[in-house]
Design an enzyme around this catalytic site. Sequence first.
Site, PDB file in Angstrom:
ATOM      1  N   GLY A 107       4.605   8.483   1.226  1.00  0.00           N
ATOM      2  CA  GLY A 107       3.668   7.787   0.430  1.00  0.00           C
ATOM      3  C   GLY A 107       2.384   8.074   0.854  1.00  0.00           C
ATOM      4  N   ASN A 108       1.738   8.196   2.125  1.00  0.00           N
ATOM      5  CA  ASN A 108       1.687   8.302   3.641  1.00  0.00           C
ATOM      6  C   ASN A 108       1.019   9.250   3.195  1.00  0.00           C
ATOM      7  OD1 ASN A 108       0.725   5.454   3.758  1.00  0.00           O
ATOM      8  ND2 ASN A 108       2.343   4.965   5.184  1.00  0.00           N
ATOM      9  N   LYS A 157       9.179  -4.711   2.570  1.00  0.00           N
ATOM     10  CA  LYS A 157       8.570  -3.074   2.427  1.00  0.00           C
ATOM     11  C   LYS A 157       6.729  -3.458   1.950  1.00  0.00           C
ATOM     12  CE  LYS A 157       8.369   0.622   0.246  1.00  0.00           C
ATOM     13  NZ  LYS A 157       7.734   1.552   0.579  1.00  0.00           N
ATOM     14  N   LYS A 193      11.852   4.704  -0.028  1.00  0.00           N
ATOM     15  CA  LYS A 193      11.967   6.003  -0.781  1.00  0.00           C
ATOM     16  C   LYS A 193      13.200   6.721   0.337  1.00  0.00           C
ATOM     17  CE  LYS A 193       9.224   8.623   1.754  1.00  0.00           C
ATOM     18  NZ  LYS A 193       9.187   7.492   2.662  1.00  0.00           N
ATOM     19  N   LYS A 204      13.474   4.995   7.699  1.00  0.00           N
ATOM     20  CA  LYS A 204      13.739   6.246   8.001  1.00  0.00           C
ATOM     21  C   LYS A 204      15.001   6.672   8.489  1.00  0.00           C
ATOM     22  CE  LYS A 204       8.654   7.051   7.549  1.00  0.00           C
ATOM     23  NZ  LYS A 204       8.955   6.916   6.424  1.00  0.00           N
TER      24      LYS A 204
END
Lengths: 300, 300
Positions: free
Chosen positions: A9-10, A122, A205, A263
């Site tokens: 998203g970043n 989150k 995500k 991640k």
Amino acid sequence: MRIVVALGGNALLRRGERPDATIQLEHVRAAADALAALAKDHELLICHGNGPQVGLLALESEADRSLTRAYPLDALVAQTQGMIGYWLGQSLRNARVAAPVISVVTQVLVSADDPAFAAPTKFVGAGYDHATATELARTHGWSIAADGSSTRRVVPSPEPHGVVEIDTILTLLRAGTLVICGGGGGAPVVSENGQLRGVEAVVDKDLTASWLAVAASADRLLVLTDVAAVQRDYGTPEATPLAHTTLSELAGMRFPAGSMGPKIEACRRFVEATGGVAGVGGLADAAAIVAEIAGTTIRR
Amino acid sequence: MRIVVALGGNALLRRGERPDATIQLEHVRAAADALAALAKDHELLICHGNGPQVGLLALESEADRSLTRAYPLDALVAQTQGMIGYWLGQSLRNARVAAPVISVVTQVLVSADDPAFAAPTKFVGAGYDHATATELARTHGWSIAADGSSTRRVVPSPEPHGVVEIDTILTLLRAGTLVICGGGGGAPVVSENGQLRGVEAVVDKDLTASWLAVAASADRLLVLTDVAAVQRDYGTPEATPLAHTTLSELAGMRFPAGSMGPKIEACRRFVEATGGVAGVGGLADAAAIVAEIAGTTIRR
């Protein structure tokens, strides 16, 4: 190869940038150019983040005096899927991707008794100085946590246990479609007596992308973010980028929750379940990471 | 039969109701029950409205001081596609629809020189008394118009000339999927030198549904709304519901722009292009309208 891409998203809105539509659309175009280069040689499934975007919509909904209460996070995640899925689908077409491109609204199954509901991790929304964040937390009933040098809202991030629309997603992949799905980790739902119900959470995500990569028998999971590679001894003076690593080497390292931690965990799950190869690195390096000449490559 | 359903945004939020998520979700559930009954015997493509919802999000975005300017309508339409598509998809599954259900983000092609850009007619957002609406129009630069006894914002509503994702939508229908698409009429885009670009407008979802019904070779177009039937001499003491009518009979009648007008025009285009049958009526009567025992049936 079939590649599942987790797009941060970043990557759509950088730290400190104003969350204007024009700024995000410019970043989406750059992302689409990098992904279109990959799509020339590979089948793609793209799962985008939504941290900054869902935080913004939550603030707007909380400020809306025409509502009895703000919209729940599952509905707001779905809103971001619509908007980012639209921008990304449009930009991929504009970047001349040959395959048909489709964005699908996605629900992700979580457990009502996931311990994450009691321990939010989150990050969503903008970064604030500590005093402002503390005041916002008091006003809105937020949980907050430090994210680098700023303080941000944190929300529960339960484990993804499945994607409700997986059969249709696989149908689309088999038909040669580039599928954008699982946006923002998917709109989180619990299943009770066969009935789906949205819950107040934002699923990571990267973990949803990992689940999708296993379900779609992908050859690669590619986690694209705003850092060039995974770092050994992150946050210390000895930090060094890792070019190639293995699950056993990673098992001995620690990574920050809410950012690199999920991640690495997403990659671990995919590599362990499939024996495939995972890559982590910068968005502009997408093709180079697949070629294993940039970023971090993770094998069993 | 293959049936394309145009579901009114007002079916999800009634006039004067508070635009809370819980209230809308309750209406969506009722809509899903009515549509699930249809889905037992027929293939469905569902195109939902978003007038109240996109107006709400536009107000929230305009009030957001962290933005240089409010998000454009194309992005906000896409947000409503995500949220309503999520609610509708979830509720159809909960109503035990046997087919896989998917909501896809949809772009609709319009012309940059459509005269609608100079003459806004599409109602969005809540209804206000005239004084309040006039003040809001001044503050936000809105166009406004009377909608029954209230006054609402109106935005440009250009003609839909095509749906960007039509090939994938047809692939999904052929695979037996219940497809939710064209939500809010689709996110409006123009194509210039092969590049898609969003524009500030809201396409009428009935007209988009009509385009989709022709493209999908549907047997029926079903326009579901909050009135039980089309009325002859609408708004006069002589108003009477029409049970069965024809294109030539309708050609001699006038209907209000922004409400029944586009619904009749949507039906006319579908019936004229395909020789199929169109129906207009109340949501709860969906199956009865198909059986031609409720609502208004329109034939050549």
